[in-house]
Motif scaffolding. Structure first.
Motif, PDB file in Angstrom:
ATOM      1  N   PRO A 311     -26.524   0.024 -34.416  1.00  0.00           N
ATOM      2  CA  PRO A 311     -25.856   1.324 -34.341  1.00  0.00           C
ATOM      3  C   PRO A 311     -24.355   1.109 -34.417  1.00  0.00           C
ATOM      4  CG  PRO A 311     -26.519   0.618 -32.152  1.00  0.00           C
ATOM      5  CD  PRO A 311     -27.085  -0.397 -33.113  1.00  0.00           C
ATOM      6  N   VAL A 312     -23.654   2.000 -35.092  1.00  0.00           N
ATOM      7  CA  VAL A 312     -22.219   1.824 -35.315  1.00  0.00           C
ATOM      8  C   VAL A 312     -21.440   2.963 -34.663  1.00  0.00           C
ATOM      9  CG1 VAL A 312     -20.389   1.750 -37.050  1.00  0.00           C
ATOM     10  CG2 VAL A 312     -22.556   0.568 -37.469  1.00  0.00           C
ATOM     11  N   ILE A 313     -20.461   2.591 -33.866  1.00  0.00           N
ATOM     12  CA  ILE A 313     -19.487   3.544 -33.334  1.00  0.00           C
ATOM     13  C   ILE A 313     -18.184   3.269 -34.078  1.00  0.00           C
ATOM     14  CG2 ILE A 313     -18.204   4.315 -31.309  1.00  0.00           C
ATOM     15  CD1 ILE A 313     -20.565   3.169 -29.620  1.00  0.00           C
ATOM     16  N   ARG A 328     -27.053  10.073 -36.017  1.00  0.00           N
ATOM     17  CA  ARG A 328     -28.262   9.513 -36.630  1.00  0.00           C
ATOM     18  C   ARG A 328     -28.182   8.000 -36.775  1.00  0.00           C
ATOM     19  NH1 ARG A 328     -30.148   8.922 -42.191  1.00  0.00           N
ATOM     20  NH2 ARG A 328     -32.421   8.686 -42.132  1.00  0.00           N
ATOM     21  N   THR A 329     -27.173   7.503 -37.461  1.00  0.00           N
ATOM     22  CA  THR A 329     -27.029   6.045 -37.632  1.00  0.00           C
ATOM     23  C   THR A 329     -25.946   5.474 -36.719  1.00  0.00           C
ATOM     24  OG1 THR A 329     -25.342   6.179 -39.376  1.00  0.00           O
ATOM     25  CG2 THR A 329     -27.662   6.316 -40.060  1.00  0.00           C
ATOM     26  N   GLY A 330     -25.251   6.339 -36.014  1.00  0.00           N
ATOM     27  CA  GLY A 330     -24.182   5.900 -35.131  1.00  0.00           C
ATOM     28  C   GLY A 330     -23.404   7.083 -34.636  1.00  0.00           C
ATOM     29  N   GLU A 331     -22.145   6.842 -34.260  1.00  0.00           N
ATOM     30  CA  GLU A 331     -21.301   7.903 -33.743  1.00  0.00           C
ATOM     31  C   GLU A 331     -19.889   7.749 -34.301  1.00  0.00           C
ATOM     32  OE1 GLU A 331     -22.415  10.349 -32.044  1.00  0.00           O
ATOM     33  OE2 GLU A 331     -24.361   9.611 -31.334  1.00  0.00           O
ATOM     34  N   ALA A 358     -31.030   4.283 -33.990  1.00  0.00           N
ATOM     35  CA  ALA A 358     -29.870   4.498 -34.845  1.00  0.00           C
ATOM     36  C   ALA A 358     -29.651   3.305 -35.774  1.00  0.00           C
ATOM     37  CB  ALA A 358     -28.625   4.741 -33.989  1.00  0.00           C
ATOM     38  N   GLY A 359     -29.848   2.093 -35.236  1.00  0.00           N
ATOM     39  CA  GLY A 359     -29.697   0.902 -36.065  1.00  0.00           C
ATOM     40  C   GLY A 359     -30.707   0.850 -37.197  1.00  0.00           C
ATOM     41  N   SER A 360     -31.949   1.219 -36.910  1.00  0.00           N
ATOM     42  CA  SER A 360     -32.986   1.233 -37.942  1.00  0.00           C
ATOM     43  C   SER A 360     -32.670   2.262 -39.018  1.00  0.00           C
ATOM     44  CB  SER A 360     -34.356   1.537 -37.315  1.00  0.00           C
ATOM     45  OG  SER A 360     -34.731   0.516 -36.401  1.00  0.00           O
ATOM     46  N   ALA A 361     -32.171   3.421 -38.604  1.00  0.00           N
ATOM     47  CA  ALA A 361     -31.802   4.453 -39.575  1.00  0.00           C
ATOM     48  C   ALA A 361     -30.645   3.976 -40.449  1.00  0.00           C
ATOM     49  CB  ALA A 361     -31.429   5.740 -38.843  1.00  0.00           C
ATOM     50  N   GLY A 362     -29.708   3.235 -39.854  1.00  0.00           N
ATOM     51  CA  GLY A 362     -28.581   2.708 -40.615  1.00  0.00           C
ATOM     52  C   GLY A 362     -29.019   1.712 -41.670  1.00  0.00           C
ATOM     53  N   ARG A 363     -29.953   0.848 -41.307  1.00  0.00           N
ATOM     54  CA  ARG A 363     -30.481  -0.108 -42.273  1.00  0.00           C
ATOM     55  C   ARG A 363     -31.112   0.626 -43.464  1.00  0.00           C
ATOM     56  NH1 ARG A 363     -30.774  -5.487 -44.312  1.00  0.00           N
ATOM     57  NH2 ARG A 363     -32.657  -5.528 -45.566  1.00  0.00           N
TER      58      ARG A 363
END
Length: 402
Positions: A311-313, A328-331, A358-363
């Motif tokens: 997950p990315v902030i 969804r993928t971070g903030e 969130a990390g899985s969605a980012g990938r």
């Protein structure tokens, strides 16, 4: 190069030559993008040289092809017209079909490239620096307009930079192409369980490691992350046994961040080892990634973190909002809003399942939208199109090889 003379090879190779010109070839997102482009573009399409106006470091070893030449010109700081004859001679000897410069510090090479008869002169806008965080610096806009007659085409890494070129600088939209950075999803991939980081003192599998990677310079603002970490521990004392901070990179902010952590009495909960060359492994050893920058183009480190399932902030600057889907993928937080950053860090540390989702969605987003193959094809299409159009113009033919 030695004694002002260049050693040029492969002059009889019929593949078109691209000369990539940067201010300095060292560890960094812009430079990493050049490495990825050269390494992944099919070798039978184009050959490449890398020209640094100042220095070329051991970072050159990241390029895996053995047919790439490197030239370091040792330029002094500032605009130095004296380097024009040197660049003119180099371009005449190399005879590139394309000169591709990056960012304002290298834009001036368009003039000697034009004078030397280089058929296609491309300039890439990769991001902003601390002197022009929001693109409002009129001097920088004026400089770009001055060089416009010598540039064939522009490449913007984000929609934000594309709009800057067309709206604020006044470039015709037809002369600007937007291409996102791509990330190597085979090199950056998620670990099923968090992996130990070599040399890192934090190995508790029940812990939560948040971190960042990048040059520790003012525009990257890593001290804001150090302050946010301190505030999280004060506001959520229950996290002191689990939450740890990892900050990878060198630069003037490293000592400042270390001093902040020491003054707050939490230095033993953070690890700042300096520059590392095992970034993929480090990212697989984190639970979350934070990018506190004051300005960005399209961040390679965000894409690498997303590809690693983190997950990315990130601060809502430049192209960050085009990469991170907030909620969804971070903030996304506003730049320099340390309290908001602290709240988002705490939320992920308290709810690991939410962070993992969130990390899985980012990938998945990276695999769909930001592949290195799509980036490479985008650049190749621009190169092909511009060379084809120039070859049809009288007096604008590509170099004729003997």
């Amino acid at each position: 190069m030695a004694d002002g003379r260049f050693t040029v090879t492969n002059v009889h190779d019929l593949r078109p030559l691209v000369a990539h010109v940067l201010y300095r070839f060292d560890v960094g997102g812009l430079e990493n993008g050049v490495v990825n482009l050269i390494n992944h573009m099919p070798s039978d399409t184009y050959r490449h040289v890398v020209i640094a106006l100042t220095e070329i470091t051991d970072f050159r070893r990241r390029i895996g092809r053995d047919d790439v030449q490197f030239f370091a010109l040792k330029k002094a700081p500032g605009h130095s017209i004296w380097i024009y004859p040197q660049l003119f001679r180099l371009f005449r000897e190399l005879r590139p079909e394309i000169v591709h410069s990056r960012n304002l510090a290298a834009l001036e090479v368009a003039v000697p490239a034009w004078a030397a008869g280089v058929p296609v002169r491309i300039h890439g806008e990769h991001g902003r620096d601390v002197g022009d965080l929001d693109g409002s610096n009129r001097k920088y806009q004026w400089l770009r307009r001055c060089y416009r007659p010598f540039v064939t085409h522009y490449i913007a890494l984000s929609r934000d930079l594309e709009q800057y070129l067309t709206s604020r600088v006044g470039m015709p939209p037809a002369r600007v192409t937007q291409i996102y950075n791509g990330v190597d999803t085979r090199r950056f991939y998620p670990a099923e369980t968090r992996q130990p980081i070599a040399g890192c003192p934090f190995s508790d599998p029940m812990g939560c490691l948040i971190g960042t990677v990048g040059r520790m310079q003012a525009v990257k603002n890593q001290t804001a992350l150090a302050e946010a970490f301190i505030r999280v521990l004060k506001a959520f004392p229950q996290l002191e046994s689990r939450l740890r901070l990892v900050m990878i990179g060198n630069g003037p902010l490293r000592a400042q961040a270390q001093a902040l952590l020491e003054q707050a009495g939490v230095a033993e909960l953070a690890w700042l080892p300096g520059e590392r060359d095992d970034v993929p492994e480090i990212l697989r050893g984190l639970d979350g990634f934070v990018l506190p920058s004051l300005a960005e183009g399209v961040s390679n480190t965000i894409l690498e973190a997303m590809a690693s399932g983190l997950p990315v902030i990130a601060t809502n600057v430049g192209g960050n909002g085009e990469l991170v889907e907030s909620g969804r993928t971070g903030e996304l937080v506003e730049p320099a809003d340390v309290d908001a950053m602290a709240q988002k860090i705490a939320a992920y540390a308290i709810d690991p399942q939410r962070a993992k989702a969130a990390g899985s969605a980012g990938r998945a987003v990276v695999e769909r939208r930001f592949s290195i193959e799509a980036m490479t094809q985008g650049y190749q299409d621009v190169y092909d199109r511009l060379l084809k159009s120039r070859s049809r113009m009288p007096g604008r033919n590509a170099w004729v090889h003997p």
